[in-house]
Design a protein around this motif. Sequence first.
Motif, PDB file in Angstrom:
ATOM      1  N   LEU A  62      -5.230  -3.283  -3.559  1.00  0.00           N
ATOM      2  CA  LEU A  62      -4.225  -4.325  -3.745  1.00  0.00           C
ATOM      3  C   LEU A  62      -3.528  -4.215  -5.096  1.00  0.00           C
ATOM      4  CD1 LEU A  62      -6.183  -7.334  -2.230  1.00  0.00           C
ATOM      5  CD2 LEU A  62      -3.962  -6.524  -1.436  1.00  0.00           C
ATOM      6  N   THR A  63      -4.217  -3.707  -6.103  1.00  0.00           N
ATOM      7  CA  THR A  63      -3.622  -3.569  -7.432  1.00  0.00           C
ATOM      8  C   THR A  63      -2.432  -2.628  -7.427  1.00  0.00           C
ATOM      9  OG1 THR A  63      -5.709  -4.061  -8.544  1.00  0.00           O
ATOM     10  CG2 THR A  63      -4.062  -2.841  -9.808  1.00  0.00           C
ATOM     11  N   GLY A  64      -2.530  -1.526  -6.673  1.00  0.00           N
ATOM     12  CA  GLY A  64      -1.424  -0.579  -6.609  1.00  0.00           C
ATOM     13  C   GLY A  64      -1.523   0.492  -7.683  1.00  0.00           C
ATOM     14  N   ARG A  65      -0.626   1.471  -7.586  1.00  0.00           N
ATOM     15  CA  ARG A  65      -0.626   2.620  -8.491  1.00  0.00           C
ATOM     16  C   ARG A  65       0.812   2.954  -8.901  1.00  0.00           C
ATOM     17  NH1 ARG A  65      -5.228   1.644  -8.570  1.00  0.00           N
ATOM     18  NH2 ARG A  65      -7.042   3.017  -8.433  1.00  0.00           N
ATOM     19  N   ASP A  66       1.379   2.167  -9.772  1.00  0.00           N
ATOM     20  CA  ASP A  66       2.718   2.428 -10.292  1.00  0.00           C
ATOM     21  C   ASP A  66       2.574   3.120 -11.641  1.00  0.00           C
ATOM     22  OD1 ASP A  66       5.295   2.479 -11.239  1.00  0.00           O
ATOM     23  OD2 ASP A  66       5.777   0.424 -10.661  1.00  0.00           O
ATOM     24  N   TYR A  67       2.689   4.462 -11.644  1.00  0.00           N
ATOM     25  CA  TYR A  67       2.462   5.231 -12.867  1.00  0.00           C
ATOM     26  C   TYR A  67       3.455   4.842 -13.960  1.00  0.00           C
ATOM     27  CZ  TYR A  67      -1.060   8.407 -10.956  1.00  0.00           C
ATOM     28  OH  TYR A  67      -2.214   8.932 -10.441  1.00  0.00           O
ATOM     29  N   GLU A  68       4.704   4.618 -13.588  1.00  0.00           N
ATOM     30  CA  GLU A  68       5.716   4.282 -14.591  1.00  0.00           C
ATOM     31  C   GLU A  68       5.391   2.962 -15.282  1.00  0.00           C
ATOM     32  OE1 GLU A  68       9.636   4.377 -13.052  1.00  0.00           O
ATOM     33  OE2 GLU A  68       9.582   6.506 -12.497  1.00  0.00           O
ATOM     34  N   LYS A  69       4.895   2.014 -14.534  1.00  0.00           N
ATOM     35  CA  LYS A  69       4.563   0.717 -15.123  1.00  0.00           C
ATOM     36  C   LYS A  69       3.311   0.800 -15.992  1.00  0.00           C
ATOM     37  CE  LYS A  69       3.963  -4.154 -13.931  1.00  0.00           C
ATOM     38  NZ  LYS A  69       3.978  -5.159 -12.844  1.00  0.00           N
ATOM     39  N   VAL A  70       2.316   1.548 -15.533  1.00  0.00           N
ATOM     40  CA  VAL A  70       1.060   1.646 -16.280  1.00  0.00           C
ATOM     41  C   VAL A  70       1.270   2.366 -17.610  1.00  0.00           C
ATOM     42  CG1 VAL A  70      -1.268   2.598 -16.269  1.00  0.00           C
ATOM     43  CG2 VAL A  70      -0.355   1.521 -14.210  1.00  0.00           C
ATOM     44  N   PHE A  71       2.083   3.435 -17.594  1.00  0.00           N
ATOM     45  CA  PHE A  71       2.254   4.264 -18.786  1.00  0.00           C
ATOM     46  C   PHE A  71       3.569   3.984 -19.524  1.00  0.00           C
ATOM     47  CE2 PHE A  71      -0.626   6.823 -16.099  1.00  0.00           C
ATOM     48  CZ  PHE A  71      -1.681   6.933 -16.985  1.00  0.00           C
ATOM     49  N   GLU A  99      -5.930  14.550 -14.656  1.00  0.00           N
ATOM     50  CA  GLU A  99      -6.214  13.860 -15.917  1.00  0.00           C
ATOM     51  C   GLU A  99      -5.466  12.533 -15.992  1.00  0.00           C
ATOM     52  OE1 GLU A  99      -5.112  16.645 -18.895  1.00  0.00           O
ATOM     53  OE2 GLU A  99      -6.874  17.941 -18.598  1.00  0.00           O
ATOM     54  N   MET A 100      -4.210  12.521 -15.527  1.00  0.00           N
ATOM     55  CA  MET A 100      -3.441  11.289 -15.544  1.00  0.00           C
ATOM     56  C   MET A 100      -4.039  10.251 -14.588  1.00  0.00           C
ATOM     57  SD  MET A 100      -1.140  11.628 -17.804  1.00  0.00           S
ATOM     58  CE  MET A 100      -0.063  10.256 -17.427  1.00  0.00           C
ATOM     59  N   ALA A 101      -4.539  10.725 -13.439  1.00  0.00           N
ATOM     60  CA  ALA A 101      -5.151   9.800 -12.486  1.00  0.00           C
ATOM     61  C   ALA A 101      -6.410   9.170 -13.075  1.00  0.00           C
ATOM     62  CB  ALA A 101      -5.479  10.531 -11.189  1.00  0.00           C
ATOM     63  N   ALA A 102      -7.198   9.967 -13.806  1.00  0.00           N
ATOM     64  CA  ALA A 102      -8.405   9.435 -14.449  1.00  0.00           C
ATOM     65  C   ALA A 102      -8.035   8.437 -15.548  1.00  0.00           C
ATOM     66  CB  ALA A 102      -9.241  10.577 -15.017  1.00  0.00           C
ATOM     67  N   LYS A 103      -6.993   8.762 -16.307  1.00  0.00           N
ATOM     68  CA  LYS A 103      -6.552   7.856 -17.360  1.00  0.00           C
ATOM     69  C   LYS A 103      -6.011   6.560 -16.778  1.00  0.00           C
ATOM     70  CE  LYS A 103      -3.689   7.774 -21.552  1.00  0.00           C
ATOM     71  NZ  LYS A 103      -2.729   8.545 -22.397  1.00  0.00           N
TER      72      LYS A 103
END
Length: 346
Positions: A62-71, A99-103
């Motif tokens: 439910l949290t989602g995976r928006d890389y642009e928002k997280v980083f 590595e980015m997925a782990a971070k």
Amino acid sequence: MATRAVMFTIGKFRCFPILKSGVAKFTTSSNLLSTATFDPGYTRDPSEVFFKENVQALLDRLTGRDYEKVFQNRKLGQRLEPPKYELLTQAEVDQVMAEMAAKLKRKLQMPPLLKEREPVTKILSEDPELQGFDNCKYVFINISQGINDRKREVVVRDPNGVLRDASWEERQRMCQIYFPVPGRQIYMPKMFEETHLQDCLEKGQYEFVLDRACAQFEPDDPDYIRVTRKTYNCVDENNKFSTLRSTRHFGPMVLHLVLCKRMDNLLFHFITSKDVKAAVDLVRLFHLIWSDPSYSELDEFQLIENYIQGPAVKKPALELAWQTFLEIEKQRLEALSLSQQNTASN
């Protein structure tokens, strides 16, 4: 050779460290952190469900995976480094993405949802012969390295001669003096007082408030519970769920709403956003927490319809949103089928 203790002053503390323990003297006018209780409306201990693997999996999805928002760049007072461009092989790209997925997973680690801690009332000894020796409290703290702050020995000698374990507020304040936690202040910041907190929430600074609360308080601190639950409720009332999506605070907010049985606004948000998978996960989480085994036999659409017709509180709004979604989905499938027929005929 005798060692010399250097006394220093922080606010209304008068502190002087010794070899393996420290003594701090509180004046009677010291203002301790607020201990006002806050009832979030739960009927069960949230930690009983928060740490379950299946609940964690649903909250993570439910949290989602928006890389642009997280980083995204944040205004933390740090100088930004210029971007670097490199030519990589496919294997190197895969390694960087891993590595980015782990971070990202570390950045989205959810703060736990706990019940309010019990007050400390343990009395170690009563020595009436010390009554009147001084009009201030003396706090003794073990400052040895490698001890968890929650297990560190901190005791208080009251003016009436009672020797007791330090309260949670006294413990946190002394630990912060000798073992400061980055981002945490000795005194509760003004922004967490009700007037200033309301101002921050009215400006939509939800993530900022929650980040500061995580830095300042422990998860079972009454003030942490008060601040976070008030923020979650404000997000729910203003339908600002997108501001916390793909942040570490979205999962705890979802669980809070489900435990309070006030998740209808969030479900409406998912349906109108055409995020059916998230809507299904939300309903699954509801049935999982409230121990309804019947949901496992239903498909995705039946799950949502079953919730709207059953436990939902805001039935008219949810029914209208769901029927609108089904009509749009039906038209989309018909247009797709017609397009495929035309392609096959050509």
